[in-house]
Design a protein around this motif. Structure first.
Motif, short mmCIF file in Angstrom:
data_model
loop_
_atom_site.label_atom_id
_atom_site.label_comp_id
_atom_site.label_asym_id
_atom_site.label_seq_id
_atom_site.Cartn_x
_atom_site.Cartn_y
_atom_site.Cartn_z
N PRO A 140 0.81 -1.22 0.00
CA PRO A 140 0.00 0.00 0.00
C PRO A 140 0.84 1.27 0.00
O PRO A 140 0.37 2.33 -0.43
CB PRO A 140 -0.82 -0.12 1.28
CG PRO A 140 -0.16 -1.16 2.12
CD PRO A 140 0.55 -2.07 1.17
N CYS A 141 2.08 1.19 0.46
CA CYS A 141 2.95 2.38 0.43
C CYS A 141 3.25 2.80 -1.00
O CYS A 141 3.67 3.92 -1.24
CB CYS A 141 4.25 2.10 1.18
SG CYS A 141 4.02 1.76 2.92
N HIS A 142 3.07 1.89 -1.94
CA HIS A 142 3.37 2.17 -3.35
C HIS A 142 2.10 2.24 -4.20
O HIS A 142 2.17 2.12 -5.42
CB HIS A 142 4.31 1.09 -3.91
CG HIS A 142 5.68 1.10 -3.31
ND1 HIS A 142 6.72 0.36 -3.82
CD2 HIS A 142 6.18 1.77 -2.24
CE1 HIS A 142 7.81 0.57 -3.07
NE2 HIS A 142 7.50 1.41 -2.11
N LEU A 145 8.92 -4.40 -1.74
CA LEU A 145 8.98 -4.82 -0.33
C LEU A 145 8.13 -3.90 0.53
O LEU A 145 8.33 -2.68 0.51
CB LEU A 145 10.42 -4.77 0.17
CG LEU A 145 11.46 -5.65 -0.52
CD1 LEU A 145 12.84 -5.40 0.07
CD2 LEU A 145 11.09 -7.12 -0.41
N HIS A 146 7.22 -4.46 1.28
CA HIS A 146 6.48 -3.68 2.28
C HIS A 146 6.79 -4.26 3.65
O HIS A 146 6.94 -5.47 3.81
CB HIS A 146 4.97 -3.74 2.01
CG HIS A 146 4.19 -2.91 2.98
ND1 HIS A 146 3.81 -3.37 4.21
CD2 HIS A 146 3.74 -1.62 2.90
CE1 HIS A 146 3.15 -2.41 4.85
NE2 HIS A 146 3.11 -1.34 4.08
N GLU A 147 6.85 -3.37 4.63
CA GLU A 147 7.28 -3.79 5.98
C GLU A 147 6.42 -4.90 6.57
O GLU A 147 6.93 -5.78 7.25
CB GLU A 147 7.25 -2.58 6.92
CG GLU A 147 8.33 -1.58 6.63
CD GLU A 147 9.69 -2.22 6.61
OE1 GLU A 147 10.20 -2.60 7.68
OE2 GLU A 147 10.26 -2.39 5.52
N SER A 148 5.13 -4.84 6.33
CA SER A 148 4.24 -5.80 6.99
C SER A 148 3.96 -7.03 6.13
O SER A 148 3.21 -7.91 6.54
CB SER A 148 2.91 -5.13 7.34
OG SER A 148 3.13 -4.18 8.34
N GLY A 200 9.64 3.70 -2.22
CA GLY A 200 9.28 4.54 -1.07
C GLY A 200 9.32 3.82 0.25
O GLY A 200 9.87 4.34 1.22
N CYS A 201 8.72 2.64 0.32
CA CYS A 201 8.66 1.94 1.61
C CYS A 201 10.09 1.64 2.08
O CYS A 201 11.02 1.54 1.28
CB CYS A 201 7.82 0.68 1.48
SG CYS A 201 7.37 -0.02 3.09
N ASP A 202 10.22 1.47 3.39
CA ASP A 202 11.52 1.53 4.07
C ASP A 202 12.73 0.95 3.33
O ASP A 202 13.75 1.60 3.21
CB ASP A 202 11.42 0.81 5.41
CG ASP A 202 10.53 1.53 6.39
OD1 ASP A 202 9.82 2.47 6.00
OD2 ASP A 202 10.54 1.14 7.58
N LYS A 203 12.63 -0.31 2.90
CA LYS A 203 13.82 -0.96 2.37
C LYS A 203 14.01 -0.73 0.88
O LYS A 203 15.06 -1.05 0.33
CB LYS A 203 13.76 -2.48 2.61
CG LYS A 203 13.51 -2.89 4.05
CD LYS A 203 14.51 -2.28 5.01
CE LYS A 203 14.20 -2.61 6.45
NZ LYS A 203 12.93 -2.09 6.97
N GLY A 247 0.69 5.74 0.37
CA GLY A 247 1.91 6.46 0.71
C GLY A 247 2.66 5.81 1.85
O GLY A 247 2.20 4.85 2.46
N THR A 248 3.82 6.38 2.13
CA THR A 248 4.69 5.83 3.17
C THR A 248 4.31 6.41 4.53
O THR A 248 3.59 7.41 4.60
CB THR A 248 6.16 6.15 2.83
OG1 THR A 248 6.28 7.55 2.59
CG2 THR A 248 6.62 5.40 1.60
N CYS A 249 4.82 5.78 5.58
CA CYS A 249 4.47 6.19 6.94
C CYS A 249 4.69 7.70 7.10
O CYS A 249 5.73 8.23 6.69
CB CYS A 249 5.29 5.41 7.96
SG CYS A 249 4.77 3.69 8.05
N GLY A 250 3.71 8.35 7.72
CA GLY A 250 3.68 9.81 7.72
C GLY A 250 4.46 10.48 8.83
O GLY A 250 4.23 11.65 9.13
N THR A 304 11.71 5.35 8.74
CA THR A 304 12.80 5.06 7.82
C THR A 304 12.50 5.58 6.41
O THR A 304 13.38 6.12 5.74
CB THR A 304 13.08 3.56 7.79
OG1 THR A 304 13.29 3.12 9.14
CG2 THR A 304 14.31 3.24 6.98
N ALA A 305 11.26 5.41 5.95
CA ALA A 305 10.94 5.83 4.59
C ALA A 305 11.13 7.35 4.44
O ALA A 305 11.77 7.81 3.48
CB ALA A 305 9.50 5.44 4.25
N SER A 306 10.60 8.11 5.39
CA SER A 306 10.74 9.57 5.30
C SER A 306 12.21 9.96 5.46
O SER A 306 12.70 10.88 4.78
CB SER A 306 9.92 10.24 6.40
OG SER A 306 8.57 9.89 6.30
FE1 FES Z 1 5.91 1.40 4.16
FE2 FES Z 1 6.06 2.43 6.74
S1 FES Z 1 5.27 0.50 6.07
S2 FES Z 1 6.83 3.21 4.87
#
Ligand code: FES
Length: 624
Positions: free
Chosen positions: A88-90, A119-122, A156-159, A228-231, A235-237
């Protein structure tokens, strides 16, 4: 560049002779083709032993997609597409790709999208970090293998952004980053909330019995209210801000919300810049563009935003991919830069705001102007201009002081060293702490008796045991969540406060582990202890209940209060146990593991080196 010749039979008779010669150039056997050189479609030809045939075949196949010779003669901009139904971050990538395509086309290029891992964190077990290096290999090899003159890396997502940059530096074709951008904040009982700091805070409250099951379910609906990425400054921001500091993304690119029109304009601008970058030749390829000063700028920004501890691991991996910079920046450089860099951005988890507030406060333009004196303004950016030139040229509408979440340089939120590096007999290779996110500052100089958990499973089984011998002064130690001990080095370093203490109002304790922590989390937590506990030589691996640990951030010290002789004695016992017949210790078992897991276990290095695969680093037996 040819005129539009089309493929119809009548065209050849009416076309100008030079255009006609150009159209037929690729099939002209008297014009040699060097398969290792060339641009666009002529770049990196597939090996059939006949370069002309390789090009002929390639063009035949790509024409199956409906391209004309005119399209195929343009500079080719690869666009790495990391969308996935599990990410979902993408989720806004389709709109971003459309805007990138528009920008490329307006500048005279041809955008060609290609997929890489998402890759998504969850949605990555055991943890996305386990797959970061795989994604970097995917990115590097696909950039190298395909006929692209420059690449826009959409993630965008962390990794994803670290993996893309690691791969991009190693591939060394011109790269530009486009992050998906932060999500919007949600709302609960009139209070703004957002992933993932508020996921953790509220879950801790639920565990402590402060909120009930109905409330936690209602929160679950609002924590991720948009694509979007965590607001927060997770790590993503953090990585997005670092990409700006490195000169790889426009200033607004770090903060414009994922669902904003600004984000689409940035995508279009990135597409156009990707075509322009080609004219600069080698100068703007990442191994030339990125200098030691670029990385010092990145570390300065990391400290000033109170960024994620994960960014330290990622930056070390990224730096160690660079043939000229690997080895010139170490963990100690992060600490040195931190000592002169104030924390200026008031965002969760160190502060109280969200990425949308940072954007509205002027974002990276406003921040970099505050940091001007600390930056290497001569560092180049992907536009071919220096960071200083770009900063001067950027329009910035001043935001009233009381409405801004960016503090003036001389009135910081925290004077210096938001991220610190600790050393001592417990962490000879170093450990990282986000001191600015400590919730109980007395713990920044603290000595206490240890309560050891030997694994995540042990922690889960005992942390809430009413009989656990623990007090607020105890030091919670979690072993075996390092790169090899728990493949991927999970974000389990945020050891929860034992329920019986949380119920008494304890919100922070000194915690130590060889794992990572989400960039959205906070507390007095020493992370990334290296060497990790699974290493037979590790001191962390021989810590026992009742030992005392001292942490003193003024002295940058992390120490176990036992003698060197006792450490040696325990290590010898441990080595013998690991070596015993039938021992299933991961350090030993990894030699016979199959597949990617085996490759990972045998090749991953320690956190202070970036937890990259040793064979991917620039210094691995020279470079490829
Ligand atoms: Fe994707 Fe936080 S889970 S940026």
């Amino acid at each position: 560049m040819p005129t539009n010749t089309g493929d119809d039979a009548g065209t050849a008779a009416t076309a100008k002779p030079e255009a006609e010669a150009e159209r037929l150039r690729d099939y002209n056997l008297s014009q040699p083709i060097d398969p290792t050189q060339g641009e666009g479609m002529r770049r990196g030809l597939t090996s059939y032993g006949d370069a002309h045939f390789s090009l002929f075949l390639r063009k035949a196949f790509i024409k199956g997609l409906g391209y004309t010779d005119d399209s195929l003669s343009r500079p080719i901009i690869g666009v790495a597409d990391t969308r996935s139904g599990f990410n979902p971050c993408h989720a806004n990538i389709p709109q971003l790709l459309e805007a990138v395509r528009r920008g490329v086309q307006l500048a005279g290029g041809l955008a060609v999208e290609f997929p890489t891992i998402s890759l998504h964190e969850s949605f990555a077990a055991p943890t996305s970090m386990f797959l970061r290096n795989l994604m970097s290999v995917d990115t590097e090899e696909m950039i190298g293998a395909q006929p692209v003159d420059a690449v826009v890396l959409v993630g965008g997502c962390d990794k994803t952004t670290p993996a893309q940059l690691m791969g991009g530096i190693s591939a060394n074709k011109p790269i530009l980053h486009l992050v998906t951008g932060p999500m919007l904040p949600g709302s609960h009982r009139g209070v703004r909330i957002g992933a993932c700091t508020d996921c953790r805070n509220n879950w801790a409250n639920y565990r402590a019995g402060v909120i009930d099951i109905e409330e936690i379910a209602a929160l679950n609906e609002e924590l991720v209210p948009s694509a979007g990425t965590c607001g927060v400054m997770g790590t993503a921001s953090t990585m997005a801000c670092i990409l700006v500091a490195l000169g790889l993304m426009p200033f607004k690119g770090a903060t414009a919300p994922a669902v904003s029109s600004a984000r689409l304009r940035i995508a279009e601008e990135t597409g156009a810049n990707a075509v322009k970058i080609i004219a600069a030749g080698n100068k703007l390829k990442p191994q030339s563009l990125l200098t030691r000063e670029s990385f010092l700028n990145a570390i300065t920004v990391l400290q000033a935003i109170g960024g994620s501890t994960n960014a330290v691991v990622h930056l070390m991996a990224i730096i160690n991919r660079h043939p000229r910079i690997a080895g010139t920046i170490t963990l100690d450089t992060f600490d040195e830069v931190g000592r002169r860099t104030p924390l200026l951005v008031d965002l969760k988890p160190s502060g109280s705001n969200y990425m949308t507030d940072f954007h509205a406060s002027g974002g990276m333009t406003a921040l970099l102007r505050e940091l001007r004196l600390l930056l290497h303004l001569e560092a180049l950016t992907v536009t071919g201009k220096t960071l200083g030139q770009e900063l001067d040229a950027e329009r910035l509408i001043p935001v009233p002081r009381e409405l801004s979440c960016i503090q003036p340089f001389n009135s910081p939120l925290y004077p210096a060293s938001s991220l610190i590096v600790l050393r001592g007999n417990l962490a000879p290779g170093g450990a990282v702490m986000k001191a600015s996110a400590s919730k109980d500052r007395r713990l920044l100089k603290h000595s206490g008796p240890v309560v050891v958990f030997t694994s995540s499973a042990d922690l889960a089984a005992r942390i809430d045991d009413e009989n656990l011998d623990v007090t607020p002064d105890s030091v919670l130690v979690l072993q075996n969540i390092g790169p090899v001990g728990n493949p991927g080095m999970p974000e389990a370093g945020l050891i929860p406060i034992p329920r019986k203490l949380a119920a008494r109002g304890v919100t922070d304790m000194l915690r130590v582990s060889d794992g990572r922590m989400s960039g959205t989390a906070g507390g007095t937590i020493a992370l990334h202890v290296s060497p990790e506990a699974a290493d037979p030589e590790s001191v962390l691996g021989v810590v026992r209940d009742g030992d005392a640990i001292t942490c003193d951030i003024e002295q940058r010290l992390l120490k176990i209060e036992i003698s060197d002789e006792e450490i040696q004695r325990r290590r010898e016992i441990r080595r013998t146990e690991i070596g015993k017949e039938g021992s299933e210790h991961p350090w030993k078992e990894r030699e016979k593991m199959r597949g990617y897991r085996g490759l990972y276990m045998r090749s991953v290095n320690q956190a202070d080196q970036g937890a990259d695969f040793d064979f991917l680093q620039a210094q691995y037996r020279g470079s490829s």
